[in-house]
Write a protein that holds these residues in place. Structure first.
Motif, mmCIF file in Angstrom:
data_model
loop_
_atom_site.group_PDB
_atom_site.id
_atom_site.type_symbol
_atom_site.label_atom_id
_atom_site.label_comp_id
_atom_site.label_asym_id
_atom_site.label_seq_id
_atom_site.Cartn_x
_atom_site.Cartn_y
_atom_site.Cartn_z
ATOM 1 N N UNK A 1 37.900 42.162 40.320
ATOM 2 C CA UNK A 1 37.400 41.114 41.207
ATOM 3 C C UNK A 1 38.207 40.954 42.476
ATOM 4 N N UNK B 1 44.677 39.016 29.817
ATOM 5 C CA UNK B 1 43.565 38.986 28.883
ATOM 6 C C UNK B 1 43.433 40.346 28.224
ATOM 7 N N UNK C 1 45.066 27.790 42.039
ATOM 8 C CA UNK C 1 43.798 28.459 42.286
ATOM 9 C C UNK C 1 42.668 27.746 41.561
ATOM 10 N N UNK C 2 42.990 27.260 40.369
ATOM 11 C CA UNK C 2 41.954 26.587 39.597
ATOM 12 C C UNK C 2 41.649 25.210 40.166
ATOM 13 N N UNK D 1 44.444 31.537 32.110
ATOM 14 C CA UNK D 1 44.118 32.869 32.611
ATOM 15 C C UNK D 1 42.634 33.140 32.514
ATOM 16 N N UNK D 2 42.072 32.728 31.395
ATOM 17 C CA UNK D 2 40.629 32.929 31.240
ATOM 18 C C UNK D 2 39.875 32.212 32.349
ATOM 19 N N UNK D 3 40.250 30.971 32.564
ATOM 20 C CA UNK D 3 39.570 30.188 33.588
ATOM 21 C C UNK D 3 39.752 30.830 34.949
ATOM 22 N N UNK D 4 40.953 31.331 35.161
ATOM 23 C CA UNK D 4 41.250 31.932 36.457
ATOM 24 C C UNK D 4 40.360 33.130 36.722
ATOM 25 N N UNK D 5 40.266 34.007 35.737
ATOM 26 C CA UNK D 5 39.483 35.207 35.995
ATOM 27 C C UNK D 5 37.993 34.906 36.009
ATOM 28 N N UNK E 1 36.808 32.154 37.276
ATOM 29 C CA UNK E 1 36.561 31.623 38.621
ATOM 30 C C UNK E 1 36.564 32.755 39.644
ATOM 31 N N UNK E 2 37.461 33.685 39.403
ATOM 32 C CA UNK E 2 37.555 34.820 40.311
ATOM 33 C C UNK E 2 36.231 35.562 40.349
ATOM 34 N N UNK E 3 35.666 35.701 39.175
ATOM 35 C CA UNK E 3 34.404 36.415 39.091
ATOM 36 C C UNK E 3 33.288 35.630 39.771
ATOM 37 N N UNK F 1 33.591 33.520 42.141
ATOM 38 C CA UNK F 1 33.764 33.554 43.590
ATOM 39 C C UNK F 1 33.573 34.941 44.170
ATOM 40 N N UNK F 2 33.454 35.886 43.297
ATOM 41 C CA UNK F 2 33.343 37.260 43.784
ATOM 42 C C UNK F 2 34.602 37.721 44.470
ATOM 43 N N UNK F 3 35.721 37.481 43.830
ATOM 44 C CA UNK F 3 36.979 37.898 44.423
ATOM 45 C C UNK F 3 37.653 36.731 45.084
ATOM 46 N N UNK F 4 38.730 37.030 45.680
ATOM 47 C CA UNK F 4 39.527 35.935 46.212
ATOM 48 C C UNK F 4 38.916 35.356 47.472
#
Lengths: 960, 449
Positions: A656, A889, A933-934, B436-440, B442-444, B446-449
């Motif tokens: 991503x 993960x 970030x969250x 971490x799960x939430x982070x990735x 959200x990353x997904x 948002x389609x990246x940062x």
């Protein structure tokens, strides 16, 4: 002849060629694409550091004999009555120019105007043509005066002027020639903006002037016609008296004049449709359309004027009023304009125009303000003031700031950790965008016709640009290059011969850019100049080129796995690179604003550059004697550590993340061997003075008010200046306390540090120094409590990461001590009185570079920069850790958390080479990043509360 | 507000480190400075109550009559239930079959309220009771609930009083427990009174007194259900009695006395005078096979199968233990007035007991740890099958007495204290995984940062 050899593959300004005169230097473009492609194994040029900077590369060496104290902007005009004359300087303070002869300098800069100022009737056309002259840009040096200038020539329209054209020029005058040469692109952009702004106003003013003139003419015409009619009726049909003939001629003249002016109106309204050759031409869409609409309205009105006879009836009252309302300023100045017969009163009545115009020298020329509409003029002056501000400081300073800035732009996500002035950053962006519209139309209106590529010094700056290795990126670059090439050829082809010749004869001059220097010489010189910015002779400053070096892994990884991701984004970011102004100045402005002062637009308000960056000249002259002593970096040394970092075995992990943030992110390798703390030959010489300097600094801080001693925790945001002052304190701390590294580790790994002491001043000083190391301190240092005199609770521990605690001898103080012992597992205690530190043992190496008590860094500001770069590297690593998928993960459903944990540990230990304790720092920073970030920070700063992590390990007592 | 905490690794005389307990995270809710949140004044009193309901929320109540509903996941304050003028004395959840859970609170302003925790609305309220309610018992099977104060009342789900019993004694009802066959055990002073509820066809309820169990010699402090056939009670004098739920007979009697370890060594160390509540049973918990009793500042594990003490710790805390819990696999937790929450494990090896870490009152008990080893090991020898309670971790965070805690298993643990804080402790590793799960995710998104 090549003056500056820089990026081979990279676009933008690469070659400068001198034109004829030794003192006039213009940028042109040589075709470098004909050259054979480079050996792929060679280090790209932008990364190479020349091994032997030339002796005269000291950027301060030349300033000594300039007659002015600092750079300024000069606007001059070539008056058709008195010749070249200076109009105004920015800043307006006469002290700035000192004994510098502005008149003489105006003469010089105006005399090199080799733009195609072609006026009058071109053959084959019936009417006089307005000349559409593109601006011209020239770098000019007067080595005798020690002045160098970027000179921007432009013309404004004036109905009364010869050929309707008034030549003007704006010059950025500096003592440092290289500063101008290297800032050429940005100067050019900014002055183009200013010029466009003036010209936009000028076109409007010109159109209005034309309109008035047309009204006058038509009125005259109608009067004459009436007279002629009367005569014709009175006199015999076939007899023409001399008087009648004269009248008829007059009438014909007036008619011709009407047509001419109508044509001029048409021309001026067609202005915007002209293709611009100028790559820097920028304009505000809204201004354009407004101007266009007005012109077209006028055009319509007068085109319909088929029968001039009916004129007197056809001037509607309302329209006159409307025109008037546009015009309030024009009034009073024109009142004395009687000789032209144009008499304008509040309600405008057309005037008879005499057949003969007055002598050229009798009339009063319009001032610049009159030529452009007032608000445009003022916007331009603002723009120029802003320009002047943003170019303050010497090259090194500008360079460092820009480096810093471009780096930070790449690290938006982690900036909150250690960078205090994010808001400044944002405002700064806005600042540079705004001027595209002269009169402050909304930013989104601006149309950037040909976004220029701003380059300062070496290409290495362009962190963004470097990444675009994909086909699109190349295309993008090629486009830019073409544009620039266009600029170059434009400049080159200017028919400048005469001016240059006169120039040469009058001033057969100086050594600086004289043509007897060989090309290679020049190349070297430029290279060294480019490098000097990163690799200055200052013994301390060899810490700064790290970002430069760090760009290398970027490239490494990009060739392997980034091709798929590099794309339009890069193009955009590459092109978006708007000019940046000095953060320092901006932040100071901010501070002033906070202080309730009106926006410090007047330059007197601005404090001279912080000593932090404009390091003392003496210090520099010292080293200039022997620049070879500077420890040089072998570029290869950076290769190995960086390669370790490129994690390409996990394509999934990168999924991503956009290319900008891929694994080999800029700062993530361990410091190359060459970047250890410097062992400066000249260290001591410099240190003496600077230590005194620093002592003074801290002395004043200690005696001063609370605020001086500790800027933190007072609600106001921490300015850069305050942070630099804290840098001095931090340096003292590091040098005085042998256990400083343990204290820093506590702060960086998220363990609350309590500074315990009886003396408030001392504790506050320590806290404000240590606050530099608190990750995510909050906008105004919410995470730091400089002085607390009551016992704290768990809630406080959670809120504050650094606490200054009063040691009270009385029984009341025992409760504070009690809370210390109760929460001892969560905190580290630095006893300022006993000089002890109680904290877990730290055995890592990561912070050794940051907290070496034998450091050779002597200046607080240097240390601050050093810190910034070190912390920035930390943040980049933490970023990498945070956003690498497989480190957090499971990659397959069968994998348990232990496997992930093991992988993460392996990553930290083997790939980043960190001990367990160092790993904790990264884990903590990573947690902060994830949390941020969250839950992006709310307006009220502390809302997204960072977590609070404890890992109980036995504490040890450290003593000095 | 998230705090992370890793359990303290204990060292015994600087030498041997016992096992490190799994890491925990701590969540606290000090809203706006932590003072007005859950003002629990009056240390030692059961001022703060936590009701556990729905899987992800809990309610807290304090002296100011305010009831707050919190989210376990985020620690957010979801609702404020305002209405009571005085201290909340009892709190319970009430779900009436249709899946809707509401909250019943009792206050010392002699009122009872029913709340909708989703909206924060007060659905029902009864004021001007004859006495303030001390305990609540919901019989979901019968859709009725009981309130106990100086009188015992039975209410239906619409807050209609079905039946009530007059004043029992001056002290009032201390505890209520549901027994099989629609019976209810009520602890009144030194007696346990058993009532049977009979629901007649016209939905009225009869409350018949069946028997009175009066084997205790002192005031009953705790009353719990052990399993279907047994219930247990503990008294102020340290008596633990097991009762048969069917015939209400005394099955076993255990009098917990610390006399053996009492003498000399203890006396000289304790700076504070020994409290009369030294042997009082403050709290009882059971998992069906073991009963954990909080006796003074000690812990006492009783096996109902062997009818014997399995393990105990004389000085588990520095002050009175206020609440305990039996976790799985012989792990247990306790909290105390000394401000600490401690985790214990019943271990087979008769290791020499180690001293507890200095807790809230640790300051005043210097040097005790070294001297304590003697009596403990002697005790271990006396009873052959005795196992030890080994301290595996503690949670230090409160600065006042920890009155109660509530476990949400892997989601965390809430503790409340007289320092006006509720702290939610969580597993740090789990949290970090979730983040971490939430982070990735959200990353997904948002389609990246």
């Amino acid at each position: 002849m090549t003056v500056c050899a820089s990026a081979a593959s990279h676009a933008s300004l690469s070659n400068n060629t001198m034109i004829g005169s030794p003192d006039v230097v213009a940028f042109t473009k040589e075709d470098e694409y004909g050259q054979a492609s480079q050996d792929p194994l060679d280090l790209p040029e932008e990364f190479s550091i020349p091994l032997y900077p030339l002796a005269d590369s000291n950027p301060w060496a030349k300033t000594s004999y300039a007659k002015f104290t600092k750079d300024f902007i000069l606007i001059s005009e070539f008056s058709e009555q008195v010749g070249p004359q200076p109009l105004l300087t920015i800043p307006g303070d006469p002290k700035v120019c000192g004994t510098f002869d502005l008149n003489y300098f105006s003469l010089r800069i105006m005399s090199v105007d080799y733009q195609a100022s072609f006026v009058g009737h071109p053959p084959g056309t019936g009417y006089p043509r307005l000349s559409f002259v593109e601006d011209s840009r020239v770098v000019l040096g007067d080595s005798k005066e020690g002045a160098f200038a970027y000179v921007h020539h432009f013309t404004l329209y004036d109905l009364e002027a010869r050929g309707f054209v008034r030549p003007f020029c704006m010059a950025y005058v500096a003592a440092d020639e290289k500063k101008i040469m290297l800032q050429f692109q940005e100067l050019s952009l900014r002055f183009s903006q200013a010029s466009e702004c003036l010209k936009a106003g000028n076109r409007r003013a010109f159109a209005k002037e034309l309109q008035r003139k047309l009204q006058d003419l038509e009125y005259t015409h109608s009067v004459l016609q009436r007279e002629e009619g009367l005569q014709r009726e009175a006199g015999p049909q076939c007899v023409y008296s001399a008087h009648a003939v004269e009248k008829a001629n007059e009438l014909a003249n007036v008619e011709k004049s009407i047509y001419e002016h109508r044509d001029l109106l048409k021309q001026i309204s067609a202005y915007h449709r002209r293709p611009r050759r100028d790559p820097h031409a920028v304009s505000c869409q809204k201004c354009m359309t407004e101007c266009l609409r007005e012109c077209e309205e006028l055009l319509d009105k007068y085109a319909k004027l088929a029968n001039p006879l009916g004129y007197s009836q056809r001037v509607p009252k309302g329209e006159g009023d409307e025109i008037q309302s546009d015009e309030n300023r024009g009034e009073e100045e024109v009142d004395e304009d009687d000789d032209e017969g144009i008499k304008r009163r509040p309600s405008y009545t057309p005037q008879l125009i005499k057949a003969k115009s007055a002598k050229c020298f009798d009339k009063r020329l319009k001032t610049l303000q009159e030529l452009c509409e007032e608000n445009f003029y003022e916007a331009t002056v603002e723009l120029l003031k802003e320009t002047e501000r943003s170019f303050r400081g010497d090259l090194c300073y500008l360079y460092t700031r820009r480096l810093d800035k471009s780096l930070r732009r790449n690290q938006k996500i982690v900036n909150f950790l250690f960078e205090a002035d994010l808001t400044d950053d944002v405002e700064d962006e806005a600042e540079t965008l705004r001027p595209f519209c002269a009169v402050n139309h909304a930013i989104d209106n601006y149309m950037h016709l040909n976004p220029p590529h701003i380059v300062l010094g070496s290409e290495a700056l362009e962190l963004n640009g470097l990444k675009s290795q994909g086909p699109l990126g190349l295309a993008c670059k090629a486009a830019t290059t073409q544009e620039l090439g266009l600029l170059g050829s434009h400049l080159d082809s200017s028919p400048s011969d005469q001016t240059l010749e006169t120039q040469e004869s009058s001033e057969g001059t100086k050594e600086s850019f004289s043509s007897d220097k060989s090309g290679t010489d020049q190349t070297e010189k430029q290279e060294s100049l480019a490098s000097i910015n990163t690799e200055g002779p200052d013994p301390d400053s060899d810490l700064t080129p790290e970002p430069d070096q760090n760009t290398y892994p970027e490239r490494e990884s990009s060739s392997e796995d980034m091709e798929t991701t590099a794309g339009e984004d890069d193009c955009d970011t590459g092109q978006d690179q708007t000019p940046v102004s000095l953060l320092e100045v901006v932040s100071e402005l901010e501070a002033r604003k906070d202080g309730g002062c009106e926006v410090g637009m007047h330059s007197e308000l601005l404090v001279p550059m912080d000593t932090a960056c404009c390091m003392a000249q003496e210090g520099f002259l010292y080293e200039a004697a022997d620049p070879d002593a500077v420890p040089c970096l072998s570029p290869n040394s950076t290769l190995n550590p960086s390669k370790v970092l490129v994690v390409n075995q996990e394509p999934h992990a990168l999924h991503p993340i956009q290319d900008e943030y891929t694994v080999g992110s800029p700062c993530s390798e361990s410091p190359p061997p060459g970047l250890e703390l410097p062992v400066g030959v000249f260290g001591d010489a410099v240190s003496r003075s600077s230590m005194e300097d620093g002592l003074e600094c801290t002395m004043s801080a200690s005696t001063g008010s609370d605020r001086a001693a500790s800027p933190l925790g007072y609600g106001g945001s921490v300015t850069l200046r305050q942070r630099k002052k804290a840098g001095q304190g931090a340096l003292r701390f590091v040098r005085q306390y042998s256990f400083a590294v343990q204290a820093l580790w506590c702060l960086l790994s998220g363990r609350t540090l309590v500074v315990l002491g009886a003396d408030e001043g001392r504790v506050r000083r320590l806290v404000s120094a240590l606050a530099l190391f608190v990750p995510n301190p909050g906008k105004s240092g919410e995470r730091v409590q400089p002085w607390l005199s009551c016992p704290f609770t768990l809630v406080d521990l959670h809120r504050w990461k650094l606490i200054g605690l009063q040691r009270v001898a009385s029984p009341a103080g025992s409760s504070a001590l009690y809370s210390l012992s109760r929460y001892s597992r969560y905190i580290s205690i630095l006893d300022a009185d006993m000089k002890t530190l109680r904290c877990p043992q730290y055995r890592g190496q990561l912070l050794a570079n940051m907290a070496d008590h034998r450091t050779y860094i002597r200046r607080g500001s240097t240390y601050f920069l050093h810190l910034q770069s070190a912390l920035c590297r930390l943040a980049a690593r933490a970023f990498l850790l945070t956003f690498t998928h497989h480190l957090h993960l499971p990659v397959s459903p069968t994998e348990g958390p232990e496997a992930v944990e093991a992988r993460r540990r392996g990553f930290l230990q083997e790939q980043l080479g960190l001990d367990e304790e160092d790993g904790q720092i990264l884990l903590y920073l990573s947690r902060l990043i994830a949390q941020r970030y969250l839950q992006p920070a709310n307006s009220d700063g502390c809302a997204a509360v960072p977590c609070f992590s404890f890992n109980y390990v036995t504490s040890v007592l450290y003593k000095i | 507000f998230i705090y992370f905490s890793f359990f303290e690794r204990k060292t015994v005389q600087g030498q041997r480190a016992s096992r490190v307990h799994k890491s925990d995270v701590l969540l606290g809710f000090p809203t706006e400075g932590g003072v007005e949140t859950i003002p629990l004044r009056g240390a030692g009193s059961r001022g703060a109550l936590i009701a556990f309901f729905l899987s992800s929320r809990f309610a807290s109540a304090g002296d100011d009559g305010l009831v707050l509903v919190w989210s376990v996941e985020t620690g957010e304050r979801l609702q404020e239930l305002r209405g009571h003028a005085q201290q909340i004395t009892a709190i319970s959840t009430f779900s009436c079959g249709d899946g809707f859970t509401s909250l019943i609170t009792a206050s010392s302003d002699r009122s009872l309220s029913l709340w909708d925790p989703d909206t924060g609305n007060r659905v029902q309220t009864i004021s001007d009771l004859q006495s303030s309610v001390k305990c609540l018992l919901v019989l979901e099977r019968l859709s009725v609930w009981l309130s106990g104060g100086e009188e015992l009342c039975v209410w239906d789900k619409d807050f209609q009083l079905l039946c009530h019993r007059q004043k029992h004694s001056d002290t009032g009802i201390a505890a209520l427990v549901e027994l099989p066959k629609n019976c209810v055990a009520v602890a009144v002073d030194k007696e346990i009174v058993i009532y049977r509820l009979t629901l007649s066809s016209d939905s009225s309820v009869l409350l018949d007194e069946i028997t009175r169990c009066s084997d205790h010699h002192d005031q009953i402090r705790a009353l719990i259900n052990v399993n279907d056939g047994t219930f247990a009670s503990g008294s102020h004098a340290g008596e633990l009695i097991l009762w048969d739920s069917a015939n209400f007979r005394n099955v076993a009697y255990e009098h917990i006395l610390w006399e053996e370890s009492q003498p000399s060594s203890q006396m000289e160390i304790r700076l504070a005078t020994p409290k009369p509540s030294e042997m009082s049973i403050q709290h009882l918990t059971s998992n069906g096979r073991l009963i954990l009793a909080a006796v003074g500042s000690g812990l006492y594990v009783y096996d109902i199968v062997t009818k014997a003490v399995v393990a105990y710790r004389r000085a588990a805390h520095d002050s009175n233990v206020l609440h305990t819990m039996l976790l799985s696999d012989g792990e247990l937790m306790s909290c105390s007035e000394d401000g600490s929450v401690r985790m214990w494990e019943i271990q087979d090896l008769p290791l020499a007991a180690e001293p507890a870490s200095a807790g809230f009152f640790g300051m005043w008990t210097f040097g005790r740890s070294s001297k304590q080893l003697g009596p403990q090991s002697k005790k271990a020898l006396e009873i052959p099958n005795l196992r030890t309670l080994e301290l595996t971790g503690d949670l230090i965070g409160h600065s006042g007495a920890v009155q109660m805690f509530l476990s949400f298993r892997e989601k965390g643990l809430v503790t409340c204290s007289t320092d006006h804080l509720l702290i939610l402790w969580k597993d740090g590793e789990r949290q970090s995984r979730l983040r971490s799960q939430a982070l990735f995710q959200k990353l997904e998104e948002n389609g990246g940062l």
